[in-house]
Write a protein that holds these residues in place. Structure first.
Motif, PDB file in Angstrom:
ATOM      1  N   ARG A 142     110.827  92.258  60.541  1.00 53.99           N
ATOM      2  CA  ARG A 142     109.594  93.034  60.336  1.00 53.99           C
ATOM      3  C   ARG A 142     109.430  93.412  58.867  1.00 53.99           C
ATOM      4  NH1 ARG A 142     106.326  94.449  63.979  1.00 53.99           N
ATOM      5  NH2 ARG A 142     107.786  94.239  65.720  1.00 53.99           N
ATOM      6  N   ARG A 143     110.544  93.760  58.207  1.00 48.57           N
ATOM      7  CA  ARG A 143     110.477  94.071  56.765  1.00 48.57           C
ATOM      8  C   ARG A 143     110.039  92.843  55.982  1.00 48.57           C
ATOM      9  NH1 ARG A 143     115.118  96.751  58.357  1.00 48.57           N
ATOM     10  NH2 ARG A 143     116.556  95.240  57.442  1.00 48.57           N
ATOM     11  N   GLU A 144     110.543  91.680  56.376  1.00 46.67           N
ATOM     12  CA  GLU A 144     110.144  90.434  55.704  1.00 46.67           C
ATOM     13  C   GLU A 144     108.669  90.133  55.960  1.00 46.67           C
ATOM     14  OE1 GLU A 144     112.041  88.926  53.650  1.00 46.67           O
ATOM     15  OE2 GLU A 144     114.108  89.388  54.193  1.00 46.67           O
ATOM     16  N   LEU A 145     108.208  90.379  57.166  1.00 44.58           N
ATOM     17  CA  LEU A 145     106.796  90.166  57.510  1.00 44.58           C
ATOM     18  C   LEU A 145     105.904  91.090  56.683  1.00 44.58           C
ATOM     19  CD1 LEU A 145     104.705  88.791  59.417  1.00 44.58           C
ATOM     20  CD2 LEU A 145     105.128  90.660  61.034  1.00 44.58           C
ATOM     21  N   ASP A 146     106.299  92.361  56.599  1.00 40.36           N
ATOM     22  CA  ASP A 146     105.523  93.342  55.835  1.00 40.36           C
ATOM     23  C   ASP A 146     105.473  92.993  54.349  1.00 40.36           C
ATOM     24  OD1 ASP A 146     105.119  94.703  58.202  1.00 40.36           O
ATOM     25  OD2 ASP A 146     106.614  96.261  57.791  1.00 40.36           O
ATOM     26  N   ALA A 147     106.529  92.313  53.868  1.00 38.58           N
ATOM     27  CA  ALA A 147     106.577  91.914  52.454  1.00 38.58           C
ATOM     28  C   ALA A 147     105.859  90.587  52.208  1.00 38.58           C
ATOM     29  CB  ALA A 147     108.033  91.810  51.995  1.00 38.58           C
ATOM     30  N   GLY A 148     105.300  89.986  53.266  1.00 36.76           N
ATOM     31  CA  GLY A 148     104.566  88.732  53.117  1.00 36.76           C
ATOM     32  C   GLY A 148     105.430  87.497  53.052  1.00 36.76           C
ATOM     33  N   GLY A 153     103.464  86.865  63.232  1.00 37.09           N
ATOM     34  CA  GLY A 153     104.124  86.478  64.471  1.00 37.09           C
ATOM     35  C   GLY A 153     104.775  87.692  65.087  1.00 37.09           C
ATOM     36  N   ASP A 154     105.664  87.475  66.031  1.00 37.42           N
ATOM     37  CA  ASP A 154     106.330  88.547  66.745  1.00 37.42           C
ATOM     38  C   ASP A 154     107.792  88.605  66.299  1.00 37.42           C
ATOM     39  OD1 ASP A 154     107.629  90.182  68.579  1.00 37.42           O
ATOM     40  OD2 ASP A 154     106.413  89.502  70.270  1.00 37.42           O
ATOM     41  N   PRO A 155     108.149  89.554  65.428  1.00 39.01           N
ATOM     42  CA  PRO A 155     109.521  89.622  64.928  1.00 39.01           C
ATOM     43  C   PRO A 155     110.553  89.824  66.034  1.00 39.01           C
ATOM     44  CG  PRO A 155     108.082  90.950  63.549  1.00 39.01           C
ATOM     45  CD  PRO A 155     107.276  90.533  64.742  1.00 39.01           C
ATOM     46  N   ARG A 156     110.208  90.570  67.085  1.00 38.31           N
ATOM     47  CA  ARG A 156     111.185  90.788  68.163  1.00 38.31           C
ATOM     48  C   ARG A 156     111.451  89.489  68.922  1.00 38.31           C
ATOM     49  NH1 ARG A 156     113.766  95.143  69.746  1.00 38.31           N
ATOM     50  NH2 ARG A 156     114.719  95.212  71.811  1.00 38.31           N
ATOM     51  N   ALA A 157     110.402  88.723  69.187  1.00 37.47           N
ATOM     52  CA  ALA A 157     110.581  87.450  69.876  1.00 37.47           C
ATOM     53  C   ALA A 157     111.419  86.497  69.023  1.00 37.47           C
ATOM     54  CB  ALA A 157     109.234  86.828  70.210  1.00 37.47           C
ATOM     55  N   ALA A 158     111.164  86.460  67.721  1.00 38.12           N
ATOM     56  CA  ALA A 158     111.938  85.593  66.826  1.00 38.12           C
ATOM     57  C   ALA A 158     113.405  86.019  66.813  1.00 38.12           C
ATOM     58  CB  ALA A 158     111.355  85.633  65.417  1.00 38.12           C
ATOM     59  N   ALA A 159     113.646  87.339  66.776  1.00 38.95           N
ATOM     60  CA  ALA A 159     115.023  87.848  66.800  1.00 38.95           C
ATOM     61  C   ALA A 159     115.708  87.470  68.105  1.00 38.95           C
ATOM     62  CB  ALA A 159     115.015  89.365  66.617  1.00 38.95           C
ATOM     63  N   ALA A 160     114.975  87.587  69.222  1.00 38.25           N
ATOM     64  CA  ALA A 160     115.545  87.246  70.528  1.00 38.25           C
ATOM     65  C   ALA A 160     115.876  85.759  70.618  1.00 38.25           C
ATOM     66  CB  ALA A 160     114.578  87.646  71.643  1.00 38.25           C
ATOM     67  N   LEU A 161     115.030  84.912  70.029  1.00 40.82           N
ATOM     68  CA  LEU A 161     115.298  83.475  70.034  1.00 40.82           C
ATOM     69  C   LEU A 161     116.595  83.154  69.291  1.00 40.82           C
ATOM     70  CD1 LEU A 161     111.695  82.109  69.439  1.00 40.82           C
ATOM     71  CD2 LEU A 161     113.101  81.728  71.485  1.00 40.82           C
ATOM     72  N   LEU A 162     116.758  83.733  68.107  1.00 35.93           N
ATOM     73  CA  LEU A 162     117.952  83.442  67.319  1.00 35.93           C
ATOM     74  C   LEU A 162     119.206  83.974  68.008  1.00 35.93           C
ATOM     75  CD1 LEU A 162     118.472  83.288  63.600  1.00 35.93           C
ATOM     76  CD2 LEU A 162     119.986  84.788  64.861  1.00 35.93           C
ATOM     77  N   LEU A 163     119.179  85.240  68.402  1.00 30.79           N
ATOM     78  CA  LEU A 163     120.378  85.832  69.001  1.00 30.79           C
ATOM     79  C   LEU A 163     120.663  85.251  70.387  1.00 30.79           C
ATOM     80  CD1 LEU A 163     119.918  89.539  67.879  1.00 30.79           C
ATOM     81  CD2 LEU A 163     121.488  87.823  66.919  1.00 30.79           C
ATOM     82  N   GLY A 164     119.612  84.934  71.134  1.00 29.34           N
ATOM     83  CA  GLY A 164     119.811  84.319  72.442  1.00 29.34           C
ATOM     84  C   GLY A 164     120.522  82.983  72.335  1.00 29.34           C
ATOM     85  N   ALA A 165     120.156  82.203  71.327  1.00 26.70           N
ATOM     86  CA  ALA A 165     120.829  80.917  71.114  1.00 26.70           C
ATOM     87  C   ALA A 165     122.297  81.120  70.743  1.00 26.70           C
ATOM     88  CB  ALA A 165     120.109  80.123  70.025  1.00 26.70           C
ATOM     89  N   CYS A 166     122.577  82.147  69.943  1.00 26.78           N
ATOM     90  CA  CYS A 166     123.964  82.441  69.549  1.00 26.78           C
ATOM     91  C   CYS A 166     124.782  82.883  70.758  1.00 26.78           C
ATOM     92  CB  CYS A 166     123.991  83.519  68.468  1.00 26.78           C
ATOM     93  SG  CYS A 166     123.198  83.012  66.926  1.00 26.78           S
ATOM     94  N   PHE A 167     124.173  83.706  71.602  1.00 24.35           N
ATOM     95  CA  PHE A 167     124.861  84.180  72.801  1.00 24.35           C
ATOM     96  C   PHE A 167     125.115  83.015  73.760  1.00 24.35           C
ATOM     97  CE2 PHE A 167     125.333  86.224  76.911  1.00 24.35           C
ATOM     98  CZ  PHE A 167     126.174  87.287  76.609  1.00 24.35           C
ATOM     99  N   GLN A 168     124.125  82.135  73.897  1.00 22.42           N
ATOM    100  CA  GLN A 168     124.293  80.981  74.778  1.00 22.42           C
ATOM    101  C   GLN A 168     125.425  80.086  74.278  1.00 22.42           C
ATOM    102  OE1 GLN A 168     121.627  77.546  74.706  1.00 22.42           O
ATOM    103  NE2 GLN A 168     121.237  77.911  76.892  1.00 22.42           N
ATOM    104  N   ARG A 169     125.512  79.891  72.965  1.00 21.48           N
ATOM    105  CA  ARG A 169     126.601  79.074  72.415  1.00 21.48           C
ATOM    106  C   ARG A 169     127.948  79.689  72.774  1.00 21.48           C
ATOM    107  NH1 ARG A 169     130.293  78.824  68.555  1.00 21.48           N
ATOM    108  NH2 ARG A 169     130.798  76.769  67.712  1.00 21.48           N
ATOM    109  N   ALA A 170     128.070  81.020  72.664  1.00 21.58           N
ATOM    110  CA  ALA A 170     129.327  81.690  73.014  1.00 21.58           C
ATOM    111  C   ALA A 170     129.650  81.493  74.492  1.00 21.58           C
ATOM    112  CB  ALA A 170     129.238  83.177  72.674  1.00 21.58           C
TER     113      ALA A 170
END
Length: 200
Positions: A142-148, A153-170
């Motif tokens: 969200r800070r990156e989005l606010d800084a342009g 987009g949806d920062p929470r959805a993007a965060a969930a995609l990245l972390l979900g993939a990491c969790f699935q790998r584990a």
């Protein structure tokens, strides 16, 4: 020269004991009584230093797993701190390794619904939980989005995609073995590159 066990502060001995037990017999089988006994303390002494077993678990995760500190530092970064795709790769690498280390300690809870409920309530009491990492990555994006630096987009959805993939790998790493997962040094940049193509 290591400090003899008996002369170390009780809080450190309790944390050492909690780590040993949680790593060897799992969180569900680790009781406050067993932690106190392993540390050479009374159970009452444990509660002088820690609110509950869940606080010890969170402290073991955040202080005794090597990727927790670097992960939280990367999540706390702000706009303009280097190339964001590289930062996402760094976050993905640390998150993948953190989840891989945390999963065996916590997995035993899922076999006992009553213990899982008690654990969930105990973690909530101290204001912690697995959502903390998701919240932190959402905040970073969200800070990156606010800084342009990100497209709308949806920062929470993007965060969930990245972390979900990491969790699935584990999960795959522990459930099916190392041969079915991409090495983390290949996985993390590939994941970051894919996410960056969507949000960068």
């Amino acid at each position: 020269m290591p400090t003899p066990k008996s002369t170390r502060p009780a809080s450190e001995r309790l944390l050492d004991a909690a780590e040993t037990l949680m790593r060897t017999i799992g969180l569900a089988n680790t009781t406050t009584k067993a932690i106190a006994r392993e540390a050479g303390c009374s159970e009452a002494a444990l509660y002088k230093h820690y609110a509950n077993k869940e606080e010890l678990f969170v402290r073991v995760l955040m202080e005794r797993t090597p990727n927790a500190g670097p992960l939280m530092a990367a999540l706390a970064g702000g706009p303009g701190e280097g190339a964001l795709e590289e930062a996402l790769a760094d976050i993905a690498r640390h998150a993948s390794l953190f989840y891989a280390e945390a999963m065996p300690m916590a997995a035993s809870l899922f076999a006992e619904p009553a213990l899982l409920t008690r654990h969930r309530e105990g973690v909530r009491e101290i204001g912690q939980g697995p959502h903390v990492v998701l919240d932190a990555l959402e905040g970073r994006l969200r800070r990156e989005l606010d800084a342009g630096r990100l497209r709308a987009g949806d920062p929470r959805a993007a965060a969930a995609l990245l972390l979900g993939a990491c969790f699935q790998r584990a999960f795959f790493l522990h459930f099916s073995g190392a041969e079915v997962v991409q090495p983390v040094e290949e996985f993390a940049p590939a994941l970051a590159r894919t996410l960056w193509a969507a949000i960068g």
